[in-house]
Design a protein around this motif. Structure first.
Motif, PDB file in Angstrom:
ATOM      1  N   GLU A 118       0.968  -0.859  -0.427  1.00 58.73           N
ATOM      2  CA  GLU A 118      -0.053   0.075   0.127  1.00 58.73           C
ATOM      3  C   GLU A 118       0.933   1.423   0.212  1.00 58.73           C
ATOM      4  O   GLU A 118       1.663   1.332   0.900  1.00 58.73           O
ATOM      5  CB  GLU A 118      -0.622  -0.491   1.221  1.00 58.73           C
ATOM      6  N   ILE A 119      -0.111   1.835  -1.022  1.00 57.54           N
ATOM      7  CA  ILE A 119       0.990   3.735  -0.787  1.00 57.54           C
ATOM      8  C   ILE A 119       0.157   4.377  -1.514  1.00 57.54           C
ATOM      9  O   ILE A 119      -0.664   4.113  -1.865  1.00 57.54           O
ATOM     10  CB  ILE A 119       2.247   3.582  -2.297  1.00 57.54           C
ATOM     11  N   ALA A 120       0.037   5.175  -0.362  1.00 55.97           N
ATOM     12  CA  ALA A 120       0.028   6.458  -1.021  1.00 55.97           C
ATOM     13  C   ALA A 120       0.002   7.530  -2.510  1.00 55.97           C
ATOM     14  O   ALA A 120       0.433   7.472  -2.706  1.00 55.97           O
ATOM     15  CB  ALA A 120      -0.281   8.169   0.465  1.00 55.97           C
ATOM     16  N   GLY A 121      -1.693   7.689  -2.966  1.00 59.44           N
ATOM     17  CA  GLY A 121      -1.189   8.275  -4.468  1.00 59.44           C
ATOM     18  C   GLY A 121      -0.144   9.317  -4.622  1.00 59.44           C
ATOM     19  O   GLY A 121       0.242   9.709  -5.031  1.00 59.44           O
ATOM     20  N   LEU A 168       3.131   8.614  -5.185  1.00 58.73           N
ATOM     21  CA  LEU A 168       3.352   8.410  -6.351  1.00 58.73           C
ATOM     22  C   LEU A 168       3.697   9.174  -6.937  1.00 58.73           C
ATOM     23  O   LEU A 168       4.297   9.514  -7.365  1.00 58.73           O
ATOM     24  CB  LEU A 168       1.993   7.167  -7.119  1.00 58.73           C
ATOM     25  N   ASP A 169       2.626  10.330  -6.713  1.00 56.49           N
ATOM     26  CA  ASP A 169       2.582  11.594  -7.555  1.00 56.49           C
ATOM     27  C   ASP A 169       4.297  12.568  -6.984  1.00 56.49           C
ATOM     28  O   ASP A 169       4.931  12.824  -8.110  1.00 56.49           O
ATOM     29  CB  ASP A 169       1.628  12.641  -6.904  1.00 56.49           C
ATOM     30  N   ARG A 189       3.155  -1.339   4.037  1.00 57.78           N
ATOM     31  CA  ARG A 189       2.873  -0.345   3.846  1.00 57.78           C
ATOM     32  C   ARG A 189       3.761   0.960   3.789  1.00 57.78           C
ATOM     33  O   ARG A 189       5.272   0.749   4.353  1.00 57.78           O
ATOM     34  CB  ARG A 189       1.940   0.072   5.060  1.00 57.78           C
ATOM     35  N   GLU A 194       4.184   6.285 -14.701  1.00 53.99           N
ATOM     36  CA  GLU A 194       4.153   4.932 -14.704  1.00 53.99           C
ATOM     37  C   GLU A 194       4.930   4.081 -13.526  1.00 53.99           C
ATOM     38  O   GLU A 194       6.214   4.089 -13.750  1.00 53.99           O
ATOM     39  CB  GLU A 194       3.903   3.437 -15.613  1.00 53.99           C
ATOM     40  N   ARG A 200       5.971   0.933 -10.797  1.00 51.40           N
ATOM     41  CA  ARG A 200       6.034  -0.531 -10.632  1.00 51.40           C
ATOM     42  C   ARG A 200       6.595  -0.914  -9.787  1.00 51.40           C
ATOM     43  O   ARG A 200       7.621  -0.453  -8.901  1.00 51.40           O
ATOM     44  CB  ARG A 200       5.653  -1.427 -12.288  1.00 51.40           C
ATOM     45  N   LEU A 209       0.859  -2.876  -6.521  1.00 50.94           N
ATOM     46  CA  LEU A 209       1.010  -1.555  -5.802  1.00 50.94           C
ATOM     47  C   LEU A 209      -0.670  -1.302  -5.325  1.00 50.94           C
ATOM     48  O   LEU A 209      -1.541  -0.836  -6.539  1.00 50.94           O
ATOM     49  CB  LEU A 209       1.432  -0.173  -6.478  1.00 50.94           C
ATOM     50  N   ARG A 263      -3.079   1.735  -3.987  1.00 51.87           N
ATOM     51  CA  ARG A 263      -3.164   2.818  -3.756  1.00 51.87           C
ATOM     52  C   ARG A 263      -4.118   3.544  -2.945  1.00 51.87           C
ATOM     53  O   ARG A 263      -5.185   3.069  -3.242  1.00 51.87           O
ATOM     54  CB  ARG A 263      -3.004   3.824  -5.491  1.00 51.87           C
ATOM     55  N   THR A 264      -3.300   4.496  -1.683  1.00 48.33           N
ATOM     56  CA  THR A 264      -4.759   4.602  -1.384  1.00 48.33           C
ATOM     57  C   THR A 264      -4.685   5.730  -0.524  1.00 48.33           C
ATOM     58  O   THR A 264      -4.082   6.929  -1.071  1.00 48.33           O
ATOM     59  CB  THR A 264      -3.851   4.142   0.151  1.00 48.33           C
TER      60      THR A 264
END
Ligand SMILES: [Zn+2]
Length: 134
Positions: free
Chosen positions: A8-11, A14-15, A39, A115, A117, A131, A133-134
């Motif tokens: 799990e990873i916060a959006g 990722l941004d 996480r 992207e 991964r 992955l 996205r939380t």
């Protein structure tokens, strides 16, 4: 202990990784993943001390700083991230040669589209990790 089936990873994180990858291009960006179990809690940027554009090597002092920061929060360094400025987020032969077991690898590919991964090393080969996205 087997590899986690997904992470799990916060959006927003990722941004952040995609933004760092774009800012570093044509060089690769890199850093450490801090979290616990499956996480990712934060992504710590590190200096890339590799001399070639198509390589990454986390500066040792940045690695130590991330270890200290993780410990202070009761967390651990659970992996690393880096970017592929001109290719997909698939591990290269170099990535495989440098990989260590029990580490989670996030790769940010910018081509053909941005992207991220996730990968784990299992029996000497990279296997994809889901992955979430939380
Ligand atoms: Zn790579």
């Amino acid at each position: 202990m087997g590899a986690a089936p997904e992470v799990e990873i916060a959006g927003a994180l990722l941004d952040t990784l995609v933004r760092r990858a774009r800012e570093a291009a044509p060089r690769e960006c890199c850093g450490l993943l801090i979290g616990t179990g499956p996480r990712v809690a934060s992504v710590v940027a590190a200096r890339n001390v590799a001399t070639a554009d198509s390589r990454y090597e986390v500066a040792p002092e940045d690695h130590f700083a991330a270890l200290r920061a993780a410990r202070a929060e009761g967390l651990a360094v659970i992996g690393a991230y880096h970017s592929h400025p001109s290719s997909a987020p698939v591990p290269s032969p170099t990535d495989l040669a440098d990989a260590v077991a029990e580490f989670l690898y996030l790769i940010v590919g910018l081509v053909p589209a941005a992207e991220v991964r996730a990968w784990h090393l299992v029996d000497g080969n990279f296997v994809p990790v889901g992955l979430v996205r939380t």
